[in-house]
Design a protein around this motif. Structure first.
Motif, PDB file in Angstrom:
ATOM      1  N   ALA A  20       0.828  -1.209   0.000  1.00 25.72           N
ATOM      2  CA  ALA A  20       0.000   0.000   0.000  1.00 25.72           C
ATOM      3  C   ALA A  20       0.861   1.258   0.000  1.00 25.72           C
ATOM      4  N   VAL A  21       1.867   1.292   0.872  1.00 27.21           N
ATOM      5  CA  VAL A  21       2.732   2.473   0.949  1.00 27.21           C
ATOM      6  C   VAL A  21       3.608   2.577  -0.299  1.00 27.21           C
ATOM      7  N   SER A  22       4.168   1.458  -0.715  1.00 28.62           N
ATOM      8  CA  SER A  22       5.028   1.449  -1.896  1.00 28.62           C
ATOM      9  C   SER A  22       4.266   1.888  -3.151  1.00 28.62           C
ATOM     10  N   ASP A  23       3.034   1.393  -3.312  1.00 25.75           N
ATOM     11  CA  ASP A  23       2.224   1.748  -4.484  1.00 25.75           C
ATOM     12  C   ASP A  23       1.994   3.252  -4.578  1.00 25.75           C
ATOM     13  N   ILE A  24       1.624   3.879  -3.462  1.00 25.26           N
ATOM     14  CA  ILE A  24       1.313   5.311  -3.518  1.00 25.26           C
ATOM     15  C   ILE A  24       2.584   6.134  -3.733  1.00 25.26           C
ATOM     16  N   ILE A  25       3.674   5.762  -3.078  1.00 24.74           N
ATOM     17  CA  ILE A  25       4.933   6.498  -3.272  1.00 24.74           C
ATOM     18  C   ILE A  25       5.420   6.340  -4.710  1.00 24.74           C
ATOM     19  N   ASP A  26       5.326   5.131  -5.249  1.00 28.06           N
ATOM     20  CA  ASP A  26       5.732   4.909  -6.648  1.00 28.06           C
ATOM     21  C   ASP A  26       4.903   5.753  -7.604  1.00 28.06           C
ATOM     22  N   TYR A  27       3.592   5.805  -7.378  1.00 31.51           N
ATOM     23  CA  TYR A  27       2.716   6.578  -8.260  1.00 31.51           C
ATOM     24  C   TYR A  27       3.061   8.071  -8.196  1.00 31.51           C
ATOM     25  N   VAL A  28       3.138   8.626  -6.997  1.00 32.37           N
ATOM     26  CA  VAL A  28       3.320  10.075  -6.896  1.00 32.37           C
ATOM     27  C   VAL A  28       4.711  10.533  -7.315  1.00 32.37           C
ATOM     28  N   SER A  29       5.707   9.657  -7.198  1.00 28.57           N
ATOM     29  CA  SER A  29       7.073  10.060  -7.567  1.00 28.57           C
ATOM     30  C   SER A  29       7.446   9.660  -8.991  1.00 28.57           C
ATOM     31  N   ASN A  30       6.490   9.239  -9.773  1.00 32.00           N
ATOM     32  CA  ASN A  30       6.708   8.813 -11.156  1.00 32.00           C
ATOM     33  C   ASN A  30       7.549   9.854 -11.919  1.00 32.00           C
ATOM     34  N   PRO A  31       8.715   9.446 -12.418  1.00 29.89           N
ATOM     35  CA  PRO A  31       9.596  10.391 -13.123  1.00 29.89           C
ATOM     36  C   PRO A  31       8.948  11.072 -14.332  1.00 29.89           C
ATOM     37  N   GLN A  32       8.018  10.397 -14.998  1.00 31.37           N
ATOM     38  CA  GLN A  32       7.353  10.990 -16.158  1.00 31.37           C
ATOM     39  C   GLN A  32       6.425  12.130 -15.763  1.00 31.37           C
ATOM     40  N   LYS A  33       6.023  12.165 -14.496  1.00 26.70           N
ATOM     41  CA  LYS A  33       5.109  13.215 -14.040  1.00 26.70           C
ATOM     42  C   LYS A  33       5.827  14.303 -13.247  1.00 26.70           C
ATOM     43  N   THR A  34       7.052  14.010 -12.791  1.00 26.72           N
ATOM     44  CA  THR A  34       7.784  14.913 -11.894  1.00 26.72           C
ATOM     45  C   THR A  34       9.082  15.443 -12.499  1.00 26.72           C
ATOM     46  N   ASP A  35       9.119  15.563 -13.822  1.00 28.38           N
ATOM     47  CA  ASP A  35      10.314  16.057 -14.518  1.00 28.38           C
ATOM     48  C   ASP A  35      11.543  15.252 -14.109  1.00 28.38           C
ATOM     49  N   PHE A 104       1.222  21.982   8.393  1.00 23.84           N
ATOM     50  CA  PHE A 104       0.135  21.087   8.778  1.00 23.84           C
ATOM     51  C   PHE A 104       0.609  20.041   9.779  1.00 23.84           C
ATOM     52  N   THR A 105       1.820  19.505   9.578  1.00 18.81           N
ATOM     53  CA  THR A 105       2.350  18.469  10.469  1.00 18.81           C
ATOM     54  C   THR A 105       3.175  19.067  11.607  1.00 18.81           C
ATOM     55  N   LYS A 106       3.276  20.384  11.626  1.00 20.63           N
ATOM     56  CA  LYS A 106       4.101  21.097  12.607  1.00 20.63           C
ATOM     57  C   LYS A 106       5.553  20.615  12.564  1.00 20.63           C
ATOM     58  N   GLY A 107       5.964  20.144  11.370  1.00 14.31           N
ATOM     59  CA  GLY A 107       7.334  19.697  11.176  1.00 14.31           C
ATOM     60  C   GLY A 107       7.684  18.418  11.921  1.00 14.31           C
ATOM     61  N   SER A 108       6.674  17.683  12.374  1.00 15.25           N
ATOM     62  CA  SER A 108       6.952  16.497  13.197  1.00 15.25           C
ATOM     63  C   SER A 108       6.711  15.171  12.478  1.00 15.25           C
ATOM     64  N   HIS A 109       6.382  15.196  11.202  1.00 16.99           N
ATOM     65  CA  HIS A 109       6.168  13.974  10.424  1.00 16.99           C
ATOM     66  C   HIS A 109       6.990  14.032   9.138  1.00 16.99           C
ATOM     67  N   ALA A 110       7.555  12.886   8.774  1.00 15.79           N
ATOM     68  CA  ALA A 110       8.261  12.787   7.499  1.00 15.79           C
ATOM     69  C   ALA A 110       7.233  12.865   6.377  1.00 15.79           C
ATOM     70  N   PHE A 111       7.629  13.479   5.269  1.00 12.25           N
ATOM     71  CA  PHE A 111       6.722  13.554   4.120  1.00 12.25           C
ATOM     72  C   PHE A 111       7.496  13.677   2.822  1.00 12.25           C
ATOM     73  N   VAL A 112       6.761  13.423   1.744  1.00 14.25           N
ATOM     74  CA  VAL A 112       7.280  13.575   0.386  1.00 14.25           C
ATOM     75  C   VAL A 112       6.300  14.458  -0.378  1.00 14.25           C
ATOM     76  N   VAL A 113       6.819  15.454  -1.088  1.00 13.68           N
ATOM     77  CA  VAL A 113       6.006  16.301  -1.961  1.00 13.68           C
ATOM     78  C   VAL A 113       6.438  16.024  -3.390  1.00 13.68           C
ATOM     79  N   CYS A 114       5.487  15.616  -4.215  1.00 14.37           N
ATOM     80  CA  CYS A 114       5.764  15.318  -5.622  1.00 14.37           C
ATOM     81  C   CYS A 114       4.861  16.201  -6.475  1.00 14.37           C
ATOM     82  N   THR A 115       5.463  17.048  -7.275  1.00 15.62           N
ATOM     83  CA  THR A 115       4.716  17.968  -8.121  1.00 15.62           C
ATOM     84  C   THR A 115       4.572  17.360  -9.509  1.00 15.62           C
ATOM     85  N   HIS A 116       3.316  17.173  -9.921  1.00 12.13           N
ATOM     86  CA  HIS A 116       3.025  16.590 -11.229  1.00 12.13           C
ATOM     87  C   HIS A 116       2.788  17.698 -12.253  1.00 12.13           C
TER      88      HIS A 116
END
Length: 132
Positions: A20-35, A104-116
């Motif tokens: 579940a986690v791998s699928d969503i990270i793979d989708y959002v970080s797709n190189p074709q969508k994120t330059d 939003f996380t008050k800097g206390s949670h790890a996150f990834v931002v992927c711009t499509h």
């Protein structure tokens, strides 16, 4: 004007926690969508292995607290942040996504931002770990 939608990520669909986690990270970080990954930013994690880091911290949390994971346990949160076409550059959208997630996380949670940039409108996918 940006629109934002927050959704919890559960295991669901017959997947394992890891899938579940791998699928969503793979989708959002797709190189074709994120330059080719240029528009992927990690905070408190390495974006290349964020799925493994998220799962490790979840296991550590469960081990430390003794909490039992339920079927509806939230693994991460997925935010979609969309912008009107022509409103913003991809770099600015990524920066705003990071700023939003830190606040939003008050800097206390790890996150990834992927711009499509594969649609007529630029949009961010922000995945943050459910545990800190």
């Amino acid at each position: 004007m940006a629109t934002t939608r927050i959704m919890p990520l559960h295991i669901g669909k017959g997947r394992t926690e890891s899938q579940a986690v791998s699928d969503i990270i793979d989708y959002v970080s797709n190189p074709q969508k994120t330059d080719n990954g240029r528009l992927v930013t990690g905070f408190a994690c390495d974006s290349r292995v964020a799925d493994a880091e998220f799962l490790l911290s979840k296991r550590e949390y469960i081990s430390t607290t003794g909490r039992v994971r339920g079927a509806d346990d939230v693994l991460a949160y997925h935010v979609r942040q969309s912008f009107v076409p022509g409103e913003i550059t991809p770099e600015e959208a990524n920066r705003l996504g990071v700023e939003f997630a830190k606040r939003f996380t008050k800097g206390s949670h790890a996150f990834v931002v992927c711009t499509h940039i594969d649609k007529s409108h630029i949009h961010n996918h922000i995945i943050w770990n459910a545990v800190n």
